[in-house]
Design a protein around this motif. Structure first.
Motif, PDB file in Angstrom:
ATOM      1  N   UNK A   1      41.957  42.789  57.515  1.00 42.20           N
ATOM      2  CA  UNK A   1      40.273  43.513  57.850  1.00 42.20           C
ATOM      3  C   UNK A   1      40.991  44.802  59.285  1.00 42.20           C
ATOM      4  N   UNK A   2      41.417  43.637  59.803  1.00 41.12           N
ATOM      5  CA  UNK A   2      41.994  44.044  61.824  1.00 41.12           C
ATOM      6  C   UNK A   2      42.556  45.915  61.232  1.00 41.12           C
ATOM      7  N   UNK A   3      43.500  45.460  60.086  1.00 42.03           N
ATOM      8  CA  UNK A   3      43.696  46.991  59.566  1.00 42.03           C
ATOM      9  C   UNK A   3      43.354  47.984  59.242  1.00 42.03           C
ATOM     10  N   UNK A   4      41.741  47.855  59.241  1.00 36.80           N
ATOM     11  CA  UNK A   4      41.124  48.701  58.404  1.00 36.80           C
ATOM     12  C   UNK A   4      40.348  48.388  56.581  1.00 36.80           C
ATOM     13  N   UNK A   5      40.676  47.508  56.074  1.00 34.26           N
ATOM     14  CA  UNK A   5      40.455  47.126  54.935  1.00 34.26           C
ATOM     15  C   UNK A   5      39.404  46.599  54.815  1.00 34.26           C
ATOM     16  N   UNK A   6      38.546  46.972  53.396  1.00 36.40           N
ATOM     17  CA  UNK A   6      37.040  45.692  53.261  1.00 36.40           C
ATOM     18  C   UNK A   6      37.761  44.470  52.602  1.00 36.40           C
ATOM     19  N   UNK A   7      37.332  43.000  53.291  1.00 32.34           N
ATOM     20  CA  UNK A   7      37.902  41.724  52.579  1.00 32.34           C
ATOM     21  C   UNK A   7      37.453  41.075  52.141  1.00 32.34           C
ATOM     22  N   UNK A   8      37.956  40.380  51.547  1.00 34.50           N
ATOM     23  CA  UNK A   8      36.453  39.059  50.533  1.00 34.50           C
ATOM     24  C   UNK A   8      38.128  38.048  50.418  1.00 34.50           C
ATOM     25  N   UNK A   9      37.112  37.021  50.753  1.00 42.62           N
ATOM     26  CA  UNK A   9      37.825  35.539  50.926  1.00 42.62           C
ATOM     27  C   UNK A   9      37.286  34.202  50.226  1.00 42.62           C
ATOM     28  N   UNK A  10      38.241  33.909  49.561  1.00 36.93           N
ATOM     29  CA  UNK A  10      37.693  33.166  48.305  1.00 36.93           C
ATOM     30  C   UNK A  10      38.213  31.103  48.665  1.00 36.93           C
ATOM     31  N   UNK A  11      37.110  30.613  48.321  1.00 36.32           N
ATOM     32  CA  UNK A  11      37.772  29.010  48.098  1.00 36.32           C
ATOM     33  C   UNK A  11      37.301  28.481  47.428  1.00 36.32           C
ATOM     34  N   UNK A  12      37.409  27.395  47.133  1.00 38.25           N
ATOM     35  CA  UNK A  12      37.112  26.558  45.941  1.00 38.25           C
ATOM     36  C   UNK A  12      35.937  25.050  47.080  1.00 38.25           C
ATOM     37  N   UNK A  13      36.598  25.481  48.027  1.00 35.75           N
ATOM     38  CA  UNK A  13      35.489  24.519  49.346  1.00 35.75           C
ATOM     39  C   UNK A  13      35.044  25.025  49.782  1.00 35.75           C
ATOM     40  N   UNK A  14      33.424  24.848  49.576  1.00 33.21           N
ATOM     41  CA  UNK A  14      32.149  25.786  50.263  1.00 33.21           C
ATOM     42  C   UNK A  14      31.772  25.417  51.563  1.00 33.21           C
ATOM     43  N   UNK A  15      32.345  23.947  52.222  1.00 37.61           N
ATOM     44  CA  UNK A  15      32.682  23.414  53.636  1.00 37.61           C
ATOM     45  C   UNK A  15      32.938  24.759  54.507  1.00 37.61           C
ATOM     46  N   UNK A  16      34.288  25.225  54.369  1.00 36.71           N
ATOM     47  CA  UNK A  16      35.043  25.692  54.462  1.00 36.71           C
ATOM     48  C   UNK A  16      34.853  27.387  55.059  1.00 36.71           C
ATOM     49  N   UNK A  17      34.358  27.324  53.140  1.00 35.11           N
ATOM     50  CA  UNK A  17      33.627  29.216  53.248  1.00 35.11           C
ATOM     51  C   UNK A  17      32.435  29.191  53.781  1.00 35.11           C
ATOM     52  N   UNK A  18      31.704  28.277  54.292  1.00 34.94           N
ATOM     53  CA  UNK A  18      30.423  28.081  54.688  1.00 34.94           C
ATOM     54  C   UNK A  18      30.670  28.537  56.325  1.00 34.94           C
ATOM     55  N   UNK A  19      31.987  27.858  57.390  1.00 37.37           N
ATOM     56  CA  UNK A  19      32.135  27.983  58.224  1.00 37.37           C
ATOM     57  C   UNK A  19      32.974  29.476  58.922  1.00 37.37           C
ATOM     58  N   UNK A  20      32.814  29.798  57.854  1.00 35.34           N
ATOM     59  CA  UNK A  20      34.662  31.263  58.344  1.00 35.34           C
ATOM     60  C   UNK A  20      32.817  31.961  58.514  1.00 35.34           C
ATOM     61  N   UNK A  21      32.472  32.052  56.873  1.00 37.79           N
ATOM     62  CA  UNK A  21      30.851  32.752  57.066  1.00 37.79           C
ATOM     63  C   UNK A  21      29.562  32.943  58.069  1.00 37.79           C
ATOM     64  N   UNK A  22      30.303  31.787  59.153  1.00 39.41           N
ATOM     65  CA  UNK A  22      29.470  32.116  60.477  1.00 39.41           C
ATOM     66  C   UNK A  22      30.545  32.547  61.545  1.00 39.41           C
ATOM     67  N   UNK A  23      31.454  32.600  61.108  1.00 39.26           N
ATOM     68  CA  UNK A  23      32.788  32.875  61.999  1.00 39.26           C
ATOM     69  C   UNK A  23      33.500  32.393  62.121  1.00 39.26           C
ATOM     70  N   UNK A  24      33.401  31.216  61.980  1.00 40.03           N
ATOM     71  CA  UNK A  24      34.306  29.575  62.426  1.00 40.03           C
ATOM     72  C   UNK A  24      35.382  29.540  62.156  1.00 40.03           C
ATOM     73  N   UNK A  25      36.721  28.702  62.685  1.00 39.96           N
ATOM     74  CA  UNK A  25      38.177  28.880  61.931  1.00 39.96           C
ATOM     75  C   UNK A  25      38.009  27.210  61.816  1.00 39.96           C
ATOM     76  N   UNK A  26      38.806  26.680  60.705  1.00 41.37           N
ATOM     77  CA  UNK A  26      38.380  25.663  60.840  1.00 41.37           C
ATOM     78  C   UNK A  26      39.758  25.007  61.328  1.00 41.37           C
TER      79      UNK A  26
END
Length: 442
Positions: free
Chosen positions: A20-45
């Protein structure tokens, strides 16, 4: 470009944010819903310098988002990067490819026609060809070379890029993805699948060998009365050798080098190649932990039973909260089993350490860890440990005794402040004045 990153652990979250920093549109995928929720909120676990700010900035700006849906990722991405873990199997030294195989199967099932599937995980040679045949998709391999604590820098300004490809089209797509990095002059090696897979395992094996070499020289120095720091300094001036990774200590740990050298030796044996020297590298590394424990016992009069031991460090290296195969925690736990009252302090890895070793004691500060200690072990090279004033520390401890398991403390400075000082591969300092008795009799 529109990219997806499968897996949002250490490698995946870093790669997604940096793309994303290089200018691309990026979607991150994970089966861990808790990890995805944290990253959506801008938090790195996990702790990685500079990454949390980058994730927060790009999630807020809309260039980076996260999902648990492979359907969403497949419909979105032109290029899909697989960044899942390959831990050591529980039943042997081989790499466990369960997550890699599942990730490729899931994204191949949902990817749109013409999408490129790119592996970044560290895998046994032959994996890319097998996955390409199994899923009928266009596959490439682009190994990562991240150092924990420097992962953002290593992604945005790497020392090299490696593309393992079978088609010109795959190479062109990867060149587009990495265009800003290549435009900055980063060297590029375009090669076949097998060579691309081997680059990462060969690099880690070389680094592990260099570390274990100087640790073996530390053993020789102890037997012969030499000083491994001076030896390493002299060796490092040879351009063919260099100073990096040539410092004796308690050895390497973490989630990469130990399991990667074991998996590499295992895969080579499957191919009929004997890499037995890597087993020696592993053995040298593990017995450095034994040596720290021996020095601890010697400083405590032959036994650590009842001794209060302050362990400075829990992460396997500084600028990380990663405690996987941490030499510091391994030593701490073994001393605890020997009857020591162990207290651990680390600036970032306390939560992970408590989860991994709940029976150890933990301090909230360096001062708390040192207070009343009979012995101090310096086992993770955080700057605040390297820079501590030995005079200040002596006022806090009960017995001024320290083992420098990282080979970076100034022996003369600590000895002058009244400490008994020991380090791997170095002679006993002259003029020690610290207390020499046992831990009993507080």
């Amino acid at each position: 470009m529109r990219l997806t990153v499968i897996g949002t652990g250490y490698l995946g979250a870093t790669h997604a944010a940096c793309m994303a920093e290089l200018g691309h549109e990026v979607v991150g995928v994970d089966v861990d819903a808790g990890k995805v929720a944290a990253l959506r909120a801008g938090r790195v676990p996990f702790h990685e310098p500079g990454l949390a700010d980058m994730v927060a900035r790009h999630t807020a700006g809309g260039r980076l988002r996260f999902t648990t849906s492979y359907e969403e990722a497949g419909a979105f991405g032109q290029v899909h990067f697989v960044c899942v873990g390959t831990p050591q199997r529980k039943d042997g030294d081989a790499a466990d490819l369960t997550c890699v195989e599942a990730a490729f199967a899931d994204i191949a099932r949902h990817a749109r026609e013409g999408a490129l599937l790119v592996g970044k995980s560290t895998v046994p040679v032959g994996t890319a060809a097998r996955l390409a045949a199994a899923h009928g998709s266009e596959v490439a391999w682009n190994p990562e070379f991240l150092r924990e604590g420097f992962a953002v820098e290593d992604t945005l300004r790497p020392d090299r890029l490696v593309f393992g490809v079978r088609t010109r089209r795959a190479e062109r797509l990867l060149r587009r993805v990495h265009a800003p990095v290549l435009d900055a002059g980063t060297p590029l090696v375009v090669t076949d699948f097998a060579t691309a897979e081997l680059v990462k395992t060969a690099a880690n094996s070389f680094l592990a060998t260099k570390i274990s070499f100087i640790n073996a020289m530390a053993e020789v120095c102890e037997a012969a009365g030499g000083d491994v720091r001076r030896l390493a300094e002299a060796l490092g001036y040879d351009d063919r050798i260099g100073h990096t990774f040539l410092r004796a200590g308690v050895g390497f740990g973490g989630g990469c080098l130990p399991k990667d050298i074991r998996a590499f030796a295992h895969r080579a044996a499957e191919l009929g190649v004997d890499l037995g020297f890597l087993r020696a590298v592993d053995a040298i590394n593990m017995r450095r932990r034994d040596r720290v424990i021996t020095l601890a016992r010697e400083l405590c009069g032959g036994t650590v039973l009842g001794a209060r031991v302050a362990v400075l460090g829990a992460a396997f290296k500084p600028d990380s909260d990663d405690v996987r195969d941490s030499p510091a925690l391994n030593v701490a736990a073994r001393l605890g089993l020997d009857g020591a009252d162990v207290t651990v302090y680390d600036p970032e890895a306390m939560d992970n350490a408590r989860k991994a070793f709940p029976l150890l004691g933990y301090a909230l500060s360096l001062e708390e860890a040192l207070r009343g200690a009979d012995l101090v072990l310096h086992l993770t090279e955080w700057p605040q440990f390297r820079e501590v004033d030995p005079g200040w520390a002596r006022e806090l401890v009960y017995r001024p005794r320290i083992v420098d398991g990282r080979g970076v403390l100034d022996a003369d400075r600590w000895t002058a402040a009244g400490w008994r000082f020991r380090a791997l591969g170095r002679p006993v300092p002259q003029g020690e004045t610290g207390w020499t008795g046992e831990a009993e009799g507080r």
